[in-house]
Scaffold this motif. Structure first.
Motif, PDB file in Angstrom:
ATOM      1  N   ALA A 199       0.857  -1.061   0.034  1.00 16.31           N
ATOM      2  CA  ALA A 199       0.020   0.027   0.018  1.00 16.31           C
ATOM      3  C   ALA A 199       0.936   1.135   0.119  1.00 16.31           C
ATOM      4  O   ALA A 199       2.108   1.082   0.561  1.00 16.31           O
ATOM      5  N   THR A 200       0.451   2.280  -0.635  1.00 19.06           N
ATOM      6  CA  THR A 200       1.297   3.460  -0.722  1.00 19.06           C
ATOM      7  C   THR A 200       0.844   4.406   0.577  1.00 19.06           C
ATOM      8  O   THR A 200      -0.348   4.349   0.921  1.00 19.06           O
ATOM      9  N   PHE A 201       1.848   5.240   0.986  1.00 18.46           N
ATOM     10  CA  PHE A 201       1.422   6.107   2.244  1.00 18.46           C
ATOM     11  C   PHE A 201       2.557   7.194   2.079  1.00 18.46           C
ATOM     12  O   PHE A 201       3.397   7.194   1.421  1.00 18.46           O
ATOM     13  N   ASP A 202       2.204   7.794   3.194  1.00 19.65           N
ATOM     14  CA  ASP A 202       3.320   8.996   3.465  1.00 19.65           C
ATOM     15  C   ASP A 202       4.100   8.676   4.296  1.00 19.65           C
ATOM     16  O   ASP A 202       3.827   8.370   5.474  1.00 19.65           O
ATOM     17  N   TRP A 203       5.557   8.424   4.212  1.00 20.31           N
ATOM     18  CA  TRP A 203       6.650   8.317   5.253  1.00 20.31           C
ATOM     19  C   TRP A 203       7.469   9.337   5.298  1.00 20.31           C
ATOM     20  O   TRP A 203       8.155   9.887   4.519  1.00 20.31           O
ATOM     21  N   LEU A 204       7.426  10.034   6.495  1.00 17.30           N
ATOM     22  CA  LEU A 204       8.082  11.204   6.935  1.00 17.30           C
ATOM     23  C   LEU A 204       8.375  12.305   5.846  1.00 17.30           C
ATOM     24  O   LEU A 204       9.466  12.765   5.285  1.00 17.30           O
ATOM     25  N   GLY A 205       7.103  12.387   5.394  1.00 22.34           N
ATOM     26  CA  GLY A 205       6.949  13.619   4.268  1.00 22.34           C
ATOM     27  C   GLY A 205       7.129  13.121   2.865  1.00 22.34           C
ATOM     28  O   GLY A 205       7.042  14.046   1.861  1.00 22.34           O
ATOM     29  N   GLN A 206       7.606  12.011   2.641  1.00 26.11           N
ATOM     30  CA  GLN A 206       7.636  11.702   1.199  1.00 26.11           C
ATOM     31  C   GLN A 206       6.551  10.433   0.888  1.00 26.11           C
ATOM     32  O   GLN A 206       6.277   9.764   1.720  1.00 26.11           O
ATOM     33  N   PRO A 207       6.256  10.272  -0.577  1.00 24.43           N
ATOM     34  CA  PRO A 207       5.539   9.212  -0.741  1.00 24.43           C
ATOM     35  C   PRO A 207       6.288   7.843  -0.751  1.00 24.43           C
ATOM     36  O   PRO A 207       7.561   7.685  -1.173  1.00 24.43           O
ATOM     37  N   ALA A 208       5.897   6.808   0.030  1.00 30.38           N
ATOM     38  CA  ALA A 208       6.379   5.522   0.246  1.00 30.38           C
ATOM     39  C   ALA A 208       5.270   4.381   0.042  1.00 30.38           C
ATOM     40  O   ALA A 208       4.284   4.643  -0.284  1.00 30.38           O
ATOM     41  N   THR A 209       5.859   3.382   0.116  1.00 28.49           N
ATOM     42  CA  THR A 209       5.067   2.088  -0.289  1.00 28.49           C
ATOM     43  C   THR A 209       5.563   1.118   0.954  1.00 28.49           C
ATOM     44  O   THR A 209       6.566   0.950   1.291  1.00 28.49           O
ATOM     45  N   VAL A 210       4.436   0.741   1.810  1.00 33.75           N
ATOM     46  CA  VAL A 210       4.634  -0.385   2.722  1.00 33.75           C
ATOM     47  C   VAL A 210       4.414  -1.740   2.197  1.00 33.75           C
ATOM     48  O   VAL A 210       3.326  -1.961   1.524  1.00 33.75           O
ATOM     49  N   ALA A 211       5.330  -2.637   2.256  1.00 34.18           N
ATOM     50  CA  ALA A 211       5.365  -3.945   1.607  1.00 34.18           C
ATOM     51  C   ALA A 211       5.272  -4.697   2.736  1.00 34.18           C
ATOM     52  O   ALA A 211       6.078  -4.864   3.625  1.00 34.18           O
ATOM     53  N   SER A 212       4.060  -5.820   2.838  1.00 35.98           N
ATOM     54  CA  SER A 212       4.130  -6.817   3.935  1.00 35.98           C
ATOM     55  C   SER A 212       4.332  -8.324   3.097  1.00 35.98           C
ATOM     56  O   SER A 212       4.069  -8.407   2.161  1.00 35.98           O
ATOM     57  N   LEU A 213       5.351  -8.949   3.788  1.00 33.89           N
ATOM     58  CA  LEU A 213       5.749 -10.331   3.368  1.00 33.89           C
ATOM     59  C   LEU A 213       5.415 -11.407   4.410  1.00 33.89           C
ATOM     60  O   LEU A 213       5.757 -11.560   5.422  1.00 33.89           O
ATOM     61  N   ARG A 214       4.062 -12.148   3.813  1.00 33.70           N
ATOM     62  CA  ARG A 214       3.966 -13.361   4.903  1.00 33.70           C
ATOM     63  C   ARG A 214       4.781 -14.473   4.336  1.00 33.70           C
ATOM     64  O   ARG A 214       4.692 -14.865   3.182  1.00 33.70           O
ATOM     65  N   ASP A 215       5.806 -15.141   5.186  1.00 32.35           N
ATOM     66  CA  ASP A 215       6.334 -16.339   4.686  1.00 32.35           C
ATOM     67  C   ASP A 215       5.497 -17.358   4.384  1.00 32.35           C
ATOM     68  O   ASP A 215       4.695 -17.849   5.565  1.00 32.35           O
ATOM     69  N   ILE A 216       5.299 -18.010   3.353  1.00 34.62           N
ATOM     70  CA  ILE A 216       4.460 -19.115   2.896  1.00 34.62           C
ATOM     71  C   ILE A 216       5.212 -20.487   2.555  1.00 34.62           C
ATOM     72  O   ILE A 216       4.736 -21.247   1.903  1.00 34.62           O
TER      73      ILE A 216
END
Lengths: 408, 100
Positions: free
Chosen positions: A90-107
């Motif tokens: 998902a994209t979001f704002d990280w410390l004032g800059q556009p960023a993406t948070v990626a979650s990785l589930r070990d499968i």
């Protein structure tokens, strides 16, 4: 618990440090990426998934996936090992800059388990043996394709039924009591049983029943694996019949040998007394040659029968040959010589496989010829008085012309 | 016009790898109109190459040329997202689609 969600959200002391600690504690890998895919932050779980590899500042790449769902990716750890992960972003704002948070589930384990399950499923469905899975109370919960092939019952027809569906009535109560005692005591039963197909026909099967226990040691299922023995039994019967025939032929052969070698044998007293023991190949060389020729053709036809599944009248020709040998007062030694000479002549310059087939088929042929010759003697001996025995020379002439006629 | 140089990193000959390759072939054929150079690297067969390029996951698609260098990971089936991630303004198909 002292933490109240509402209170926490409103609490001004809920700072960035707390959020990072929350991230760090998450079992899934959490990675924050800048707009180019460079790692700005990765939690402990993410580092573990990449085998302790340093991630900060590395270019993982921007996560993309079809629609809003997830993508399955392979993660490569520091030792080059490959694991599987479910990626969401998902994209979001990280410390004032556009960023993406990626979650990785070990499968990785889940995928390995799925592969194992898929393999087990393939084995189950493609096994040549019929497989029945029941609950502990005997109700069928699954059967494979071979079950349907062997019994005629479809999966739908079998489900909810019990294996009594296949009951033949051929076994008494004590048989089943012993079976269940073995399953209860040893955890399995193995043996032959006669069952009934959907069309009503009976068939023998080799059956193994095993108990499957769950993690708590409780019986979860019973699995029956069986193979149809119908063909096996038919083959066994055919083999036994062939063995008996061979035994019988060998006995006949022995009997012919005995009659021609024992000094006081009535046959020898007639035949041997009149013609001595000169072999046919010498006393009637011309006719013997014709016989070799005829026997050779019969042998060829027998091999053809075997190779092309045709039905040449081999047995008829052997009987005719035996009759002619009988008229010539031939003995077992003559038949053996006829056989040996024919094989030598017919196997010369032919492919090894054909020669082998001819030699193997020849073994049966010579036994049959011996048997026919003995039958000839049995039938004709008593009716041929010693004084009225035809001279070998005259018989030879008669046969010679007959052989010539047969060969044209 | 500069050629696009694209490298796809995959792991083994799995259905997912095959799908990634097919997607990339489609994107190249439909959107880049012959102005591309496409390479597929299996990290199991060439682990050192993947290590040198600091490939952390697969499938990873790298646009090496023209600059800027861009990487995307994940599912390559959505063409527009792939082109956006790689910072590529499509030459044909995407514009046509937008024009419709």
């Amino acid at each position: 618990m002292s933490l109240h969600p509402k209170k926490v959200q409103e609490d001004p002391s809920f700072d960035k440090g707390a959020v990072l600690r929350l991230f760090a504690a998450m079992p899934d890998g959490m990675i924050v990426l800048d707009a180019m895919g460079i790692v700005l932050y990765a939690n402990d779980s993410a580092h573990r998934m990449f085998g302790g590899r340093r991630l900060l500042g590395k270019n993982l790449g921007l996560p993309i996936m079809a629609g809003e769902s997830h993508a399955d990716i392979e993660v490569i750890d520091s030792a080059g090992r490959v694991g599987c992960a479910e990626l969401r972003a998902a994209t979001f704002d990280w410390l004032g800059q556009p960023a993406t948070v990626a979650s990785l589930r070990d499968i990785t384990e889940r995928r390995a388990l799925e592969r194992q399950l898929a393999l087990a499923g393939q084995v189950f469905e493609n096994a040549r043996e019929g497989i029945i899975v029941t609950r502990p109370d005997g109700v069928i919960v699954s059967v494979n394709r071979s079950f349907t092939t062997i019994t005629g019952y479809s999966l739908e027809e079998a489900l909810g039924n019990t294996p009594r569906l296949l009951k033949s009535g051929e076994h008494d109560r004590a048989f089943f009591e012993r079976m269940w005692e073995s399953i209860a005591g040893q955890g399995f039963w193995h043996g032959e049983i006669v069952n009934r197909r959907k069309d009503g026909s009976l068939y023998p099967e080799l059956l193994s029943i095993s108990r499957i226990q769950d993690g708590d040691g409780q019986v979860a299922h019973l699995v029956g694996i069986f193979s149809d023995l119908t063909q096996h039994k038919t083959d066994q019967a055919a083999l036994e019949e062939a063995r008996l025939q061979l035994q019988q032929s060998e006995k006949l052969l022995e009997e012919i040998e005995r009659r021609y070698t024992v000094a006081n044998s009535p046959v020898l007293s007639v035949v041997g007394g009149m013609y001595g023991s000169a072999p046919l190949s010498r006393s009637a060389a011309g006719v013997f040659d014709e016989l070799v020729h005829r026997y050779g053709r019969t042998l060829e036809l027998a091999v053809e029968n075997l190779a092309f599944k045709v039905d040449n009248p081999v047995s008829d020709q052997l009987r005719e040959l035996a009759d002619d040998l009988g008229y010539l007062q031939a003995g077992a030694r003559d038949v053996a010589e006829l056989h040996a000479q024919t094989l030598t002549r017919n196997t010369k310059g032919i492919p090894a496989a054909k020669a082998k087939a001819m030699i193997e088929e020849g073994r049966f042929l010579v036994l049959e010829l011996m048997g026919d010759l003995l039958s000839f003697y049995r039938k004709n001996y008593s009716r041929v008085p010693a004084a009225a025995h035809p001279e070998r020379d005259s018989t030879t002439k008669a046969l010679h012309s007959r052989a010539k006629k047969g060969s044209t | 016009m500069n050629k696009f140089r694209l490298t796809l990193y995959v792991t083994g000959h799995t259905p997912r790898s095959e799908k990634g390759i097919r997607n990339l072939q489609r994107i190249c054929a439909e959107e880049l109109q012959g102005t591309y150079e496409m390479t597929v690297i299996d990290v199991l067969e060439q682990p050192q190459l993947a290590e040198d390029q600091k490939i952390l996951a697969t499938p990873t698609l790298v646009k090496e040329l023209p600059p800027p260098l861009r990487r995307v990971i994940g599912d390559l089936s959505d063409t527009e997202k792939v082109l956006l991630g790689l910072d590529i303004a499509a030459l044909g198909g995407a514009n046509e689609r937008k024009g419709k």
